[in-house]
Design a protein around this motif. Sequence first.
Motif, PDB file in Angstrom:
ATOM      1  N   VAL A 123       2.486 -31.023  16.838  1.00 23.40           N
ATOM      2  CA  VAL A 123       1.482 -31.588  15.946  1.00 23.40           C
ATOM      3  C   VAL A 123       2.109 -31.848  14.574  1.00 23.40           C
ATOM      4  O   VAL A 123       2.854 -31.024  14.054  1.00 23.40           O
ATOM      5  N   GLY A 124       1.814 -33.011  14.012  1.00 22.66           N
ATOM      6  CA  GLY A 124       2.360 -33.385  12.714  1.00 22.66           C
ATOM      7  C   GLY A 124       3.575 -34.295  12.796  1.00 22.66           C
ATOM      8  O   GLY A 124       4.069 -34.770  11.771  1.00 22.66           O
ATOM      9  N   THR A 125       4.061 -34.565  14.011  1.00 17.78           N
ATOM     10  CA  THR A 125       5.158 -35.515  14.198  1.00 17.78           C
ATOM     11  C   THR A 125       4.581 -36.929  14.192  1.00 17.78           C
ATOM     12  O   THR A 125       3.742 -37.261  15.032  1.00 17.78           O
ATOM     13  N   ARG A 156       9.726 -36.138   4.795  1.00 15.01           N
ATOM     14  CA  ARG A 156       9.830 -37.518   5.202  1.00 15.01           C
ATOM     15  C   ARG A 156      11.292 -37.935   5.309  1.00 15.01           C
ATOM     16  O   ARG A 156      12.093 -37.610   4.472  1.00 15.01           O
ATOM     17  N   TRP A 157      11.588 -38.657   6.353  1.00 18.95           N
ATOM     18  CA  TRP A 157      12.903 -39.249   6.534  1.00 18.95           C
ATOM     19  C   TRP A 157      12.752 -40.754   6.590  1.00 18.95           C
ATOM     20  O   TRP A 157      12.032 -41.266   7.436  1.00 18.95           O
ATOM     21  N   GLY A 158      13.452 -41.491   5.699  1.00 18.07           N
ATOM     22  CA  GLY A 158      13.556 -42.923   5.891  1.00 18.07           C
ATOM     23  C   GLY A 158      14.668 -43.110   6.895  1.00 18.07           C
ATOM     24  O   GLY A 158      15.801 -42.736   6.616  1.00 18.07           O
ATOM     25  N   ALA A 159      14.391 -43.603   8.079  1.00 18.21           N
ATOM     26  CA  ALA A 159      15.374 -43.568   9.147  1.00 18.21           C
ATOM     27  C   ALA A 159      15.633 -44.929   9.736  1.00 18.21           C
ATOM     28  O   ALA A 159      14.735 -45.746   9.855  1.00 18.21           O
ATOM     29  N   GLN A 160      16.868 -45.155  10.086  1.00 17.10           N
ATOM     30  CA  GLN A 160      17.237 -46.298  10.898  1.00 17.10           C
ATOM     31  C   GLN A 160      17.999 -45.765  12.098  1.00 17.10           C
ATOM     32  O   GLN A 160      18.963 -45.031  11.952  1.00 17.10           O
ATOM     33  N   ALA A 161      17.555 -46.116  13.292  1.00 13.44           N
ATOM     34  CA  ALA A 161      18.203 -45.631  14.499  1.00 13.44           C
ATOM     35  C   ALA A 161      19.348 -46.539  14.925  1.00 13.44           C
ATOM     36  O   ALA A 161      19.981 -46.316  15.925  1.00 13.44           O
ATOM     37  N   ALA A 172      10.199 -41.358   9.773  1.00  9.66           N
ATOM     38  CA  ALA A 172       9.752 -40.207  10.552  1.00  9.66           C
ATOM     39  C   ALA A 172       9.125 -39.195   9.611  1.00  9.66           C
ATOM     40  O   ALA A 172       9.718 -38.829   8.600  1.00  9.66           O
ATOM     41  N   LEU A 173       7.929 -38.751   9.941  1.00 14.56           N
ATOM     42  CA  LEU A 173       7.199 -37.813   9.096  1.00 14.56           C
ATOM     43  C   LEU A 173       7.008 -36.497   9.829  1.00 14.56           C
ATOM     44  O   LEU A 173       6.791 -36.481  11.040  1.00 14.56           O
TER      45      LEU A 173
END
Length: 217
Positions: A123-125, A156-161, A172-173
Motif C-alpha cells: 500500500v502506498g506504491t 518521491r523518485w523522478g525515474a526513467q527506466a 515513483a511514489l
Amino acid sequence: MTSGAVGGGGADGLATAAVVLRLLSVRGETLAVAESLTGGLVAAGITSVPGASRVFRGSVTSYATDLKRDVLGVDGTLLAERGAVDPEVALQMATGVRRVLGADWGIATTGVAGPDEQDGQPVGTVFVAVAGPGDSTAFETGSAEADAGAGAGVERWGAQAGSFARSRKVAALRLNGDRSEIRMESVRSVLELLLEQLLSERAENERAQDTEQNGGF
C-alpha cells in the motif's frame, strides 16, 4: 493535506491544475487523463477549473486491469508479468489515453491505495506518468527525496527506466497515510509532474530561440 478536499489534491492540486490548463491554453494544446487508483479525482480536479473545456479532452478511468489493455492499449504481456502497478504500465497508460482521446498530452496514475497490497506491491506504491509530443530522447535517473509537505509522508523518485522521448516521464511514489490521503497525493503528484514537464519544455524552447538569435553562440 486535507483528505476530505474535493478535486485535484486539495488547494495545492487545484492551483497546479489551473496553472497547467493556462499553460496548455497558451500553447494551443490539449490534455487527456488515464486513471486507476485515483478513480476520476484527477479529471474532477481539472474540470473544477473554469474554462477547462478549452484544453481538457476527457478521461478514462481504467480501474480494471483488462481495461488498461483493451481500452488504453497497455501491453498484455507486461500486465501479466508485472501487474498493473508498474512504471512502464503508467507510461503506456499515459501514451494510450493521449492516442485514444486525441490529445497532445496524456497523464496517468496507477498504484495501491489500500487497504490491501496489489500485485505484490505494498500500500502506498504509486506511479504517475506524463506523455506528450516530441521525438527527442533523454535518459534520466533521480534520487529519493522526502517530501515534507502534506501529512502523507511522501518519498518521491523522478525515474526513467530507459531512453524515452523527452516528453515521456514517470515518477515513483512511496506514500504513507490512509486510502484517501494516498489518492489525493497521487492527484497532486501527477499534476505537478505535468507542470514540471511543461515548464522544462518552455525553458528549452526559450534557450533554443536565444541561441538562434545569437547566431548559434
